[in-house]
Design a protein around this motif. Structure first.
Motif, PDB file in Angstrom:
ATOM      1  N   LEU A 142       0.819  -1.222   0.000  1.00 13.34           N
ATOM      2  CA  LEU A 142       0.000   0.000   0.000  1.00 13.34           C
ATOM      3  C   LEU A 142       0.847   1.263   0.000  1.00 13.34           C
ATOM      4  CD1 LEU A 142      -2.661  -1.180   2.615  1.00 13.34           C
ATOM      5  CD2 LEU A 142      -2.736  -1.396   0.132  1.00 13.34           C
TER       6      LEU A 142
ATOM      7  N   ALA B 275     -18.090  -6.644   7.738  1.00 14.50           N
ATOM      8  CA  ALA B 275     -17.151  -7.755   7.873  1.00 14.50           C
ATOM      9  C   ALA B 275     -16.470  -7.729   9.238  1.00 14.50           C
ATOM     10  CB  ALA B 275     -16.117  -7.698   6.744  1.00 14.50           C
TER      11      ALA B 275
ATOM     12  N   PHE C  39      -5.895   6.289  -2.343  1.00 12.84           N
ATOM     13  CA  PHE C  39      -6.155   5.724  -3.665  1.00 12.84           C
ATOM     14  C   PHE C  39      -6.870   4.376  -3.574  1.00 12.84           C
ATOM     15  CE2 PHE C  39      -3.555   9.104  -5.133  1.00 12.84           C
ATOM     16  CZ  PHE C  39      -3.943   9.302  -6.450  1.00 12.84           C
ATOM     17  N   ILE C  40      -6.455   3.560  -2.626  1.00 12.40           N
ATOM     18  CA  ILE C  40      -7.032   2.211  -2.572  1.00 12.40           C
ATOM     19  C   ILE C  40      -8.430   2.183  -1.970  1.00 12.40           C
ATOM     20  CG2 ILE C  40      -6.136   1.499  -0.316  1.00 12.40           C
ATOM     21  CD1 ILE C  40      -5.509  -1.201  -1.676  1.00 12.40           C
TER      22      ILE C  40
ATOM     23  N   ASP D  41     -10.773   1.409   1.223  1.00 11.75           N
ATOM     24  CA  ASP D  41     -10.698   0.650   2.469  1.00 11.75           C
ATOM     25  C   ASP D  41     -10.336  -0.802   2.204  1.00 11.75           C
ATOM     26  OD1 ASP D  41     -11.665   3.031   3.330  1.00 11.75           O
ATOM     27  OD2 ASP D  41     -13.642   2.297   3.883  1.00 11.75           O
ATOM     28  N   VAL D  42      -9.309  -1.248   2.880  1.00 13.23           N
ATOM     29  CA  VAL D  42      -8.857  -2.634   2.747  1.00 13.23           C
ATOM     30  C   VAL D  42      -8.871  -3.267   4.123  1.00 13.23           C
ATOM     31  CG1 VAL D  42      -6.937  -4.114   2.049  1.00 13.23           C
ATOM     32  CG2 VAL D  42      -7.302  -1.952   0.905  1.00 13.23           C
ATOM     33  N   MET D  43      -9.161  -4.565   4.194  1.00 14.25           N
ATOM     34  CA  MET D  43      -9.089  -5.246   5.481  1.00 14.25           C
ATOM     35  C   MET D  43      -8.476  -6.619   5.326  1.00 14.25           C
ATOM     36  SD  MET D  43     -11.775  -5.515   8.550  1.00 14.25           S
ATOM     37  CE  MET D  43     -12.998  -6.508   7.791  1.00 14.25           C
ATOM     38  N   LEU D  44      -7.652  -6.980   6.285  1.00 18.12           N
ATOM     39  CA  LEU D  44      -7.040  -8.306   6.317  1.00 18.12           C
ATOM     40  C   LEU D  44      -7.509  -9.006   7.581  1.00 18.12           C
ATOM     41  CD1 LEU D  44      -4.963  -6.276   4.796  1.00 18.12           C
ATOM     42  CD2 LEU D  44      -3.339  -8.122   5.077  1.00 18.12           C
ATOM     43  N   ILE D  45      -7.954 -10.237   7.426  1.00 14.13           N
ATOM     44  CA  ILE D  45      -8.476 -11.004   8.556  1.00 14.13           C
ATOM     45  C   ILE D  45      -7.696 -12.306   8.678  1.00 14.13           C
ATOM     46  CG2 ILE D  45     -10.531 -12.139   9.511  1.00 14.13           C
ATOM     47  CD1 ILE D  45     -12.226 -10.404   7.674  1.00 14.13           C
TER      48      ILE D  45
END
Lengths: 443, 443
Positions: free
Chosen positions: B148, B275, B292-293, B295-299
């Protein structure tokens, strides 16, 4: 500070425009983060004078993308033209042959020519990075090619098409039918005029085949994907799913089995109280099951100029930092042949909805057909037609006319058994239309 | 094939054992993926002969971790000892000074000495990788440091402590109270005998401070984190949250504001149909908002031997592939001072629960106190005490005894306003205990 990294950009559509904006907005930060300035020195586009959201007038214009790929001034060729053949393929090949790094967001190109292009990149010691080709902005290629490389992956799956997810979300929230929501999505620009590639599941299949390669070290086999779209999903299915504690999502799933790799794209029921069931609207997600890490999931925007530009930028940043990895994580010539597991051996639970004629014995006959295939049922419910809610009075019924939906949920069984049972049920003549069948994914 | 990459492993607890197992199980794959064999050549542990889930008897044993860090045979020092001072710190410094790469999963060490150690690593041209230090197996450090990097990040937040999430999930599903579930979690090994570090939010604060550094390029400021734990959450709060369409999660949040960076750890309400609200049990997640991206999420799993070993392995794989990046993405000496935003300027919605004496005018007085701080209410509900459900009859009431909970949800306001209003309400004497206040996070 080291010499600038010089980019040639071919294709200035939504993503290309986003990239030009990003590099313009963030020149100093990028230089600080990578140790060298990053500059777009030349661009190529079909229409030079088209109005765009970014200023490219100061950049050298090269009308032929292949000439741009060969341009002696550039270090990195950024391919955002699209398409599996033609200009995109020729230009990427030319760039790799000329010893230039390539960054692309072209899933079709990779899905069809990935191993050959990767071999060419490796031979020339350059990068072929494609973070933007799968799931837009979500940094999933990096996660799989680097972050999870210690793991043996058993399954990779996800919501890979924003259009489908948008439509399914709208259908559920507003109780509307597929055709109606599709039409609105087309008007609002969320769906193409010809929506088949998206809603038919083919876009998901392309992306899935790249994830499969990264997960299992196999050559992409996009023609080996079993594909069903979302066109047959009705409000009745969505309502029944809700009552059963599920949501319906179009998933792409690649699963390693004893007989090969199962690659499938189809509407899927997932339990309502899970993260994946709550990935809504145009968002995408990719879930990866590894032996040491367990289950990981990445969620984010699966398309769009900004998110995809972010992904393309991360590929460029890697190159600026001197990181050049094998495109598929392993040597391209060592990618294994893709061995397909037959869909009929798929194991799982099934949701089945039948539109049944109201005849004595129909119910028993259906149950009997399931039992003959050793399919045991978790539940069986006779549902009112969805336009006939409690308290709203009853539509007069005609004897022999289709009267009700029967919704069954099976325990784990095989695809072959379900298909045989449904074929027999149809042949018996108790149903007035093709049975609906939606697979349930184990999470 | 290139020369083997030789590791010295200090600390063979759960994660160390997982790493030994991983490398033993996957020797050929790792060599194929990185182009060189990866071997543990020497180990250090407090107890040499302790029974472990992995065989280390063939590895050279070095009792002093600092001696292992200086061992001429090793290329990479893997620090899994833990603790912010003492052996871990000394050994990591020694390894970096000796020009060896370091891989560590030690969040306390990084949170306290990150910039100094990173500067030392950069000076010696070696890696200091710490994927395992934040959110266990989730490849979030890589995502932020690489994936990112094109983005300007405005917020990073997540569920960073599995023990708290396990307890909150259990409380919700089983309607049990905090003390009861904590006791069970301790018996089952999900919580420590002294649970304060976890349930008090301090572990989350440590991890958050590392994410903050990666997100904003600042020096870790773990002492500048506002911290509240989950001890005060009651079944009544969870029930009220459910009725209002929320779930309660312990979040760590770092937000860039005009006045500085807001770093806070507290129980937080998040809408049920998201989520993050459905990240349950011991799972963790990290969400990142970039310009730019989006919202991102890592689980994924936030702790445990296997997942953390997977993260440590990815750090080692990077080194084997020749990837050496600045530990915090930017030059360590360029990390900015951490500028704290005061908690009282925090803006957001609030859930407030008051245990109110049943007196004429109490309700009006409370509403008046809120209005005086210009706090507008989205909803205000008088709830029955949670042991008094509809249809179960009424407990006889005593005049003047605490009778009911008043639950209010505010529109966006400031922390200062809410605190002033609650202090006034307490002073007025209408409530019998400290008001409960839970922040609502905008998603």
């Amino acid at each position: 500070m080291a010499d600038p990294l010089k980019l040639g950009l071919a294709g200035i559509g939504t993503v290309g425009t986003g990239l030009v904006q990003l590099i313009a907005a963030r020149a100093d930060t990028l230089a600080a983060r990578t140790g060298r300035p990053i500059e777009i020195v030349a661009v190529s586009a079909r229409n030079r004078r088209k109005k765009r959201g970014a200023d490219v007038s100061k950049m050298r214009f090269v009308s032929d993308p292949v000439a741009l790929a060969n341009d002696p001034e550039i270090d990195v060729f950024v391919e955002l033209i699209g398409g599996e053949e033609g200009a995109a393929k020729e230009a990427v090949e030319a760039a790799l042959q000329a010893g230039k790094h390539v960054v692309t967001a072209n899933k079709a190109l990779l899905a069809h020519h990935g191993p050959a292009l990767a071999a060419l990149a490796e031979k020339n010691g350059v990068a072929l990075n494609f973070e933007g080709a799968v799931a837009g902005g979500i940094p999933v290629v990096k996660a799989m090619r680097e972050g999870l490389q210690g793991n043996d992956i058993t399954r990779v799956f996800g919501i890979l098409n924003g259009t489908c997810n948008y439509i399914l979300t709208k259908m559920e929230r507003e109780g509307r039918d597929f055709a109606d929501v599709l039409k609105e999505a087309q008007e609002q620009g969320y769906a193409e005029a010809d929506p088949t590639f998206d809603v038919g599941g083919f876009d998901t299949a392309h992306k899935l085949s790249l994830l499969t390669s990264l997960a299992f070290g196999t050559r992409p086999g996009s023609t080996a994907v079993y594909v069903e779209g979302i066109e047959t999903i009705t409000p009745t299915d969505i309502e029944a799913a809700t009552d059963l504690g599920y949501r319906i999502k179009l998933l792409g799933v690649a699963l390693r089995t004893d007989s090969g790799i199962e690659q499938r794209v189809h509407p899927t029921m997932v339990p309502k109280d899970t993260a994946i069931a709550n990935v809504d609207g145009v968002s995408n997600c990719v879930a990866i099951d590894g032996d040491f890490i367990g289950d990981v999931m990445l969620i984010g925007p699966g398309a769009g100029g900004g998110p995809t530009a972010s992904a393309v930028m991360s590929d460029i940043i890697d190159i600026a930092r001197g990181i050049v990895l094998r495109p598929f994580g392993v040597k391209a010539t060592n990618l294994k042949a893709y061995k397909k597991a037959a869909m009929r051996t798929h194991e799982g639970g099934y949701y089945i909805r039948l539109s049944v004629y109201d005849r004595t014995g129909a119910f028993a006959a259906i149950a009997q057909r399931m039992a003959m295939q050793n399919i045991s049922l978790e539940s069986i419910v006779q549902r009112r037609p969805s336009d006939e809610r409690p308290g709203q009075g009853k539509t007069p019924r005609k004897k022999g006319a289709p009267q009700a939906s029967i919704v069954m949920v099976t325990h784990e069984t095989t695809e072959a058994a379900v298909r045989k049972a449904l074929a027999a049920i149809q042949k018996d003549g108790h149903v007035d239309s093709k049975p609906q069948m939606i697979r349930i994914e184990k999470l």
